[in-house]
Design an enzyme around this catalytic site. Structure first.
Site, mmCIF file in Angstrom:
data_model
loop_
_atom_site.group_PDB
_atom_site.id
_atom_site.type_symbol
_atom_site.label_atom_id
_atom_site.label_comp_id
_atom_site.label_asym_id
_atom_site.label_seq_id
_atom_site.Cartn_x
_atom_site.Cartn_y
_atom_site.Cartn_z
ATOM 1 N N ARG A 90 64.904 -15.473 2.256
ATOM 2 C CA ARG A 90 63.719 -16.129 2.802
ATOM 3 C C ARG A 90 62.934 -15.173 3.699
ATOM 4 O O ARG A 90 61.699 -15.145 3.661
ATOM 5 C CB ARG A 90 64.123 -17.368 3.596
ATOM 6 C CG ARG A 90 62.949 -18.048 4.279
ATOM 7 C CD ARG A 90 63.375 -19.271 5.056
ATOM 8 N NE ARG A 90 62.225 -19.920 5.684
ATOM 9 C CZ ARG A 90 62.252 -21.114 6.254
ATOM 10 N NH1 ARG A 90 63.380 -21.799 6.291
ATOM 11 N NH2 ARG A 90 61.161 -21.622 6.783
ATOM 12 N N ASN A 144 63.722 -26.200 -2.943
ATOM 13 C CA ASN A 144 62.376 -25.648 -3.116
ATOM 14 C C ASN A 144 62.365 -24.458 -4.065
ATOM 15 O O ASN A 144 63.365 -23.752 -4.180
ATOM 16 C CB ASN A 144 61.825 -25.224 -1.753
ATOM 17 C CG ASN A 144 61.284 -26.394 -0.967
ATOM 18 O OD1 ASN A 144 60.643 -27.269 -1.515
ATOM 19 N ND2 ASN A 144 61.543 -26.405 0.337
ATOM 20 N N CYS A 164 60.688 -34.693 -1.606
ATOM 21 C CA CYS A 164 60.173 -33.900 -0.486
ATOM 22 C C CYS A 164 60.010 -34.831 0.708
ATOM 23 O O CYS A 164 59.822 -36.040 0.535
ATOM 24 C CB CYS A 164 58.834 -33.272 -0.865
ATOM 25 S SG CYS A 164 58.080 -32.243 0.420
ATOM 26 N N HIS A 194 53.966 -29.880 -2.104
ATOM 27 C CA HIS A 194 53.375 -28.986 -1.104
ATOM 28 C C HIS A 194 51.893 -28.712 -1.380
ATOM 29 O O HIS A 194 51.347 -27.705 -0.918
ATOM 30 C CB HIS A 194 54.161 -27.675 -0.990
ATOM 31 C CG HIS A 194 55.515 -27.862 -0.371
ATOM 32 N ND1 HIS A 194 56.390 -26.821 -0.134
ATOM 33 C CD2 HIS A 194 56.154 -28.983 0.068
ATOM 34 C CE1 HIS A 194 57.496 -27.290 0.423
ATOM 35 N NE2 HIS A 194 57.369 -28.602 0.548
ATOM 36 N N TYR A 244 50.668 -27.977 4.302
ATOM 37 C CA TYR A 244 50.692 -26.802 3.423
ATOM 38 C C TYR A 244 49.296 -26.416 2.954
ATOM 39 O O TYR A 244 49.089 -25.279 2.513
ATOM 40 C CB TYR A 244 51.594 -27.065 2.214
ATOM 41 C CG TYR A 244 53.063 -26.998 2.548
ATOM 42 C CD1 TYR A 244 53.745 -25.780 2.545
ATOM 43 C CD2 TYR A 244 53.774 -28.141 2.886
ATOM 44 C CE1 TYR A 244 55.091 -25.707 2.862
ATOM 45 C CE2 TYR A 244 55.120 -28.091 3.203
ATOM 46 C CZ TYR A 244 55.771 -26.869 3.193
ATOM 47 O OH TYR A 244 57.097 -26.796 3.517
#
Length: 421
Positions: A90, A144, A164, A194, A244
């Site tokens: 990440r 995700n 989500c 998102h 987002y």
């Protein structure tokens, strides 16, 4: 009822456990299996899970295992919440895109593509093992990028629904601002994972009075502050975008910000170390307050509601999920995965009808959905050219020189996870 959690060693898991314990009348879990290869983390979280169940008087049994096949055997539902490459991957996703002047984020843009490439093959392998060990089990995907992962699962024929926590989080915020019970708020939530907008905030249900104009008039500053967007943007849109959308509506501003502060991955890694230390305290028998800062708020309640609808004997429930479009948004192919309110029961999720969308929203949805299709193709078949095309198609990239530079960096930073790279 047996539930299994793949990625049960996640620091998110106590949030999920708390929901199972509090909502046991909604979802009567007899056995909960936490599955994770990280033995040390799993031991800490499994111990805390048992203490949470005991404190709240839950009669269910919590077990832990690193053996995926044994853990999911006979399960009624399996929750996927894994992170291929961990926080180290990440951190890379949030870093190297900035070198090209593009947003660095784990689910959006180039970083999101990298995560999809790492994740889809692993998830499909796990899903096949679930199908062999528990052929009737539902897969609930919280991994995700949820939209792309859910599309991969559905295309491969698995019984899957994507989940989500953005919608339930907004529902709770709006309910608090309006001084209403959350159950009395229905969102006209439309888009892709998102990439969603709340077109209406209705009292009571899908046909209820729209409270959104009054909500924005009275509380627009608070809502805009949470989204980190100017109040004027909300007033001009007349709807509430998910947070987002800031990566699209204020991309360059976000890139400048990200270059001046520690990455979210670094913050989360530090938070996880602190959480794991707390989880190891044998006196702790509830989720700690720090967990609220980790992300995933209300995930447990959404997961419980979804699992109860898929596994229950009662009538259908309405919930925001990720599932096949099947004509709901006429400008998308049927096999696109959208995030909307759907009627959920033991046969799966069927989206509710959606009003005709303004091109301001449908255009961006179409653009990102096309990218997701190319991203899935790259994840399934590999190849530098497929990665390049997916990046070129993304609205946050869209220039060949940026796509070339991002492709080089993506492949260089993910070689250990992409055998074809």
């Amino acid at each position: 009822m047996k539930l299994a959690v793949v990625g049960g060693g996640s620091t998110y898991t106590p949030e999920l456990i708390d929901g199972f314990a509090r909502l046991r009348d909604t979802l009567p879990v007899g056995e909960l299996v936490l599955i994770d290869p990280a033995a040390e983390r799993l031991e800490l979280i499994g111990g805390l899970a048992r203490r949470i169940f005991a404190r709240q008087g839950h009669p269910g049994r919590v077990t832990t295992t690193a053996d995926l096949d044994a853990g999911v055997e006979g399960a009624d539902a399996v929750l996927f919440q894994l992170r291929v490459g961990g926080q180290a991957a990440r951190l890379q996703d949030e870093t190297w895109p900035l070198e090209c002047g593009c947003v660095g984020q784990e689910t959006t843009g180039a970083g999101g593509l990298a995560k999809a490439l790492r994740t889809v093959p692993v998830v499909l392998d796990i899903a096949e093992r679930v199908r062999r060990a528990a052929p009737d089990a539902w897969i609930i995907d919280f991994t995700n990028p949820v939209g792309i992962v859910t599309r991969a699962l559905l295309r491969a024929g698995y019984k899957a629904v994507g989940l989500c926590n953005v919608a339930i989080g907004l529902q709770r915020k709006f309910a608090a601002l309006l001084d209403l019970a959350p159950a009395g708020i229905h969102l006209d939530h439309v888009g892709l994972n998102h990439l969603t907008w709340e077109l209406a905030v209705r009292r009571g249900g899908p046909d209820g009075e729209d409270l959104l104009p009054g909500l924005l008039a009275a509380h627009g500053d608070a809502v805009a502050g949470d989204l980190r967007l100017p109040r004027a943007v909300l007033d001009r849109l007349g709807v509430v975008p998910s947070y987002y959308l800031r990566y699209f509506y204020a991309h360059d501003e976000v890139v400048r910000e990200l270059g001046t502060k520690p990455s979210r991955a670094a913050e989360v890694a530090a938070m996880e170390r602190e959480l794991l230390a707390l989880y190891g305290d044998p006196a702790l028998d509830e989720k700690p307050a720090l967990l609220a800062k980790r992300g995933g708020a209300f995930y447990s309640e959404a997961a419980v509601d979804l699992a109860a609808s898929l596994l229950g004997d009662g009538g259908p429930a309405v919930q925001v999920v990720n599932t096949y479009n099947n004509g709901t948004l006429p400008f998308l192919p049927d096999d696109a995965v959208i995030e909307v309110q759907a009627r959920v029961d033991g046969s799966g999720a069927v989206p509710l009808a959606v009003p005709r969308l303004d091109p301001l929203f449908s255009g961006l949805i179409s653009h990102v959905s096309a990218y997701e299709n190319l991203a899935l193709d790259a994840a399934l078949r590999g190849g530098r050219e497929r990665v390049f095309k997916a990046l070129l198609a993304h609205p946050l990239v869209g220039q060949y020189d940026l796509a070339e530079g991002l492709t080089d960096r993506l492949l260089a930073h993910n070689k250990e996870h992409l055998p074809w790279a």
